[in-house]
Design an enzyme around this catalytic site. Structure first.
Site, PDB file in Angstrom:
ATOM      1  N   LYS A   1      -6.691  -1.942  -0.337  1.00  9.79           N
ATOM      2  CA  LYS A   1      -5.449  -2.701  -0.295  1.00  9.79           C
ATOM      3  C   LYS A   1      -5.742  -4.171  -0.526  1.00  9.79           C
ATOM      4  CE  LYS A   1      -2.645   0.656   0.466  1.00  9.79           C
ATOM      5  NZ  LYS A   1      -1.662   1.004  -0.598  1.00  9.79           N
TER       6      LYS A   1
ATOM      7  N   ASP B   1      -4.691  -2.197  -4.749  1.00  8.91           N
ATOM      8  CA  ASP B   1      -3.253  -1.921  -4.626  1.00  8.91           C
ATOM      9  C   ASP B   1      -2.592  -3.026  -3.803  1.00  8.91           C
ATOM     10  OD1 ASP B   1      -0.743  -0.876  -4.318  1.00  8.91           O
ATOM     11  OD2 ASP B   1      -1.371   0.983  -3.336  1.00  8.91           O
TER      12      ASP B   1
ATOM     13  N   GLU C   1      -2.754  -1.982  -8.889  1.00  9.44           N
ATOM     14  CA  GLU C   1      -1.557  -1.174  -8.607  1.00  9.44           C
ATOM     15  C   GLU C   1      -0.456  -2.023  -7.972  1.00  9.44           C
ATOM     16  OE1 GLU C   1      -2.578   2.609  -6.957  1.00  9.44           O
ATOM     17  OE2 GLU C   1      -0.798   2.680  -5.675  1.00  9.44           O
TER      18      GLU C   1
ATOM     19  N   GLU D   1       5.206   4.287  -7.831  1.00  8.45           N
ATOM     20  CA  GLU D   1       5.469   5.048  -6.607  1.00  8.45           C
ATOM     21  C   GLU D   1       6.811   4.677  -5.983  1.00  8.45           C
ATOM     22  OE1 GLU D   1       1.946   3.174  -4.628  1.00  8.45           O
ATOM     23  OE2 GLU D   1       3.258   3.208  -2.892  1.00  8.45           O
TER      24      GLU D   1
ATOM     25  N   ASP E   1       5.683   9.485  -7.298  1.00 10.48           N
ATOM     26  CA  ASP E   1       5.402  10.284  -6.112  1.00 10.48           C
ATOM     27  C   ASP E   1       6.176  11.604  -6.249  1.00 10.48           C
ATOM     28  OD1 ASP E   1       4.431   9.771  -2.920  1.00 10.48           O
ATOM     29  OD2 ASP E   1       5.829  11.409  -3.339  1.00 10.48           O
TER      30      ASP E   1
ATOM     31  N   HIS F   1       1.236   9.585  -7.351  1.00 10.80           N
ATOM     32  CA  HIS F   1       1.036   8.896  -6.075  1.00 10.80           C
ATOM     33  C   HIS F   1       1.119   9.955  -4.985  1.00 10.80           C
ATOM     34  CE1 HIS F   1       2.905   6.956  -2.444  1.00 10.80           C
ATOM     35  NE2 HIS F   1       1.899   6.124  -2.644  1.00 10.80           N
TER      36      HIS F   1
ATOM     37  N   GLU G   1      -5.178  10.850  -6.246  1.00 15.76           N
ATOM     38  CA  GLU G   1      -5.175  10.072  -5.000  1.00 15.76           C
ATOM     39  C   GLU G   1      -5.384  10.978  -3.786  1.00 15.76           C
ATOM     40  OE1 GLU G   1      -1.647   7.638  -4.215  1.00 15.76           O
ATOM     41  OE2 GLU G   1      -2.976   6.383  -2.989  1.00 15.76           O
TER      42      GLU G   1
HETATM   43 MG    MG Z   1       0.170   2.370  -3.912  1.00 12.24          MG
END
Ligand code: MG
Length: 378
Positions: free
Chosen positions: A168, A196, A222, A248, A271, A298, A331
């Site tokens: 992240k 991300d 991302e 996502e 997603d 996602h 993922e």
């Molecule tokens: Mg993400």
């Protein structure tokens, strides 16, 4: 076969340790399951992505009584359109679509169980029966030395066999720089690294961060900017050499028409449990193919969403095809979630960074009723 009952089941467990990302902190994991029962005695399971309570309300008050009860699960495309149209004036994105997604996945599970075939076969066939997984982790935690904690976590994934990991960012450029540097030092250059931001930046900041990510050989960046800012995505993508990923937070073929038609991303990540389920994600996949954009789901949820995403990932064509195509990176969330670990009687696991697509009928998993009963809150 007729649908006799649609039940939305909400599970929740507190986290042993809260973790955060650029938008908020998680104190618990929740899970919104859809259980569709039929007069054939077969039961299908689906999962919805997003806050469970409003999703449950849409299914309980609208889709189940007005569209689904008495219908044939093999009419899943018809039912998809009917559900969407019923909420079209009020819910073209978000929870109303995630509610359709969970139902849709349950209908595919039912279809597979009814004919004794895995969902990926019914979706059109299998390009890969195992996927190369990447570890999603390296969230923010309360600690004196976050870069060191993230580096240790990354090294742990590499030791488990992962060849790709995602961290992240979105804590501000200085903190992001320290974290990325520490994680890259821990993984070494041979591991694929992704970052991300969960749309924490405006385009100018995202470009500055992206340049730093490029220095550390990051493969994709991302959600650099908010999902509504498609022009911002295009600016970021034009300014950077690394791949820009996102999607996502987008929904349905109509939502993705904009993102893909304007070539706002290099890699699109719908997603499956949010964007509209397996039915709609196959359509989004076709749009991605038509625009020459890579597709990878996602994935954030329980064993049900994970299994559905694996079946879908099995059906993604190489884009472009070649003797050495860019592998689909799948993922695999590694944060605390016992619904991912325990909800299926046989858990979905990785070995040397690879996950096998379940091969049994339907989604190929069996739900552990004891876990449902123990953690059910609604
Ligand atoms: Mg993400």
């Amino acid at each position: 076969m007729k649908i006799t009952d649609v039940e939305v089941i909400v599970l929740r467990h507190p986290l042993s340790r809260p973790f955060g990302f650029s938008q908020w902190w998680f104190e618990a994991r929740t899970c919104c399951l859809v259980r569709v029962a039929t007069d054939a005695g077969l039961v299908g399971w689906g999962e919805c992505y997003g806050p469970p309570e409003p999703i449950k309300a849409v299914i309980d008050a609208v889709y189940a009584p007005l569209i689904l009860r008495g219908a044939d699960p093999f009419d899943n495309e018809v039912l998809w359109e009917r559900m969407y149209n019923r909420m079209r004036d009020y819910g073209q994105k978000g929870v109303a679509v995630a509610a359709i997604a969970g139902v849709d996945i349950a209908l595919w599970d039912l279809k597979g169980k009814a004919v004794g075939l895995p969902v990926c076969k019914l979706l059109g066939g299998v390009f890969r029966d195992r996927v190369q997984a990447y570890a999603t982790g390296m969230y923010f935690t309360e600690t004196d030395d976050l870069p060191a904690a993230l580096a240790a976590e990354a090294a742990g994934y590499v030791a488990q066999g992962f060849r790709a990991v995602k961290l992240k960012v979105g804590l501000g450029l200085a903190a992001d720089r320290a974290n990325v540097r520490a994680v890259r030092a821990a993984t070494g250059d041979g591991v694929t690294l992704m970052a991300d931001a969960n749309h924490a930046y405006d385009p100018k900041e995202a470009i500055r961060l992206g340049r730093m990510l490029e220095e550390h050989g990051v493969y994709w960046f991302e959600e650099p900017v908010p999902p509504e800012d498609i022009a911002g995505y295009i600016e970021v993508k034009a300014a950077l050499d690394l791949a820009v990923a996102g999607g996502e937070s987008e929904y349905t073929r109509w939502g993705f028409r904009e993102l893909l038609g304007r070539r706002a991303v290099d890699i699109v990540q719908p997603d499956t449990c949010g964007a509209g389920g397996l039915t709609e994600c196959k359509r989004i996949m076709a749009l991605a193919s038509a625009h020459g954009i890579q597709y990878t789901p996602h994935v954030w949820g329980s064993a049900v969403g994970l299994a559905a995403s694996l079946h879908l990932a099995a059906t993604v064509p190489d884009n472009p095809p070649s003797l050495h195509p860019t592998p689909l990176l799948f993922e695999f969330d590694r944060t605390e979630n016992l619904f991912r670990e325990q909800l299926a009687l046989t858990p979905i696991v990785q070995r040397d960074g690879v996950i096998a697509v379940p091969s049994g009928p339907g989604l190929g998993i069996e739900i552990d009723q004891r876990v449902v009963e123990r953690y059910r809150v609604l």
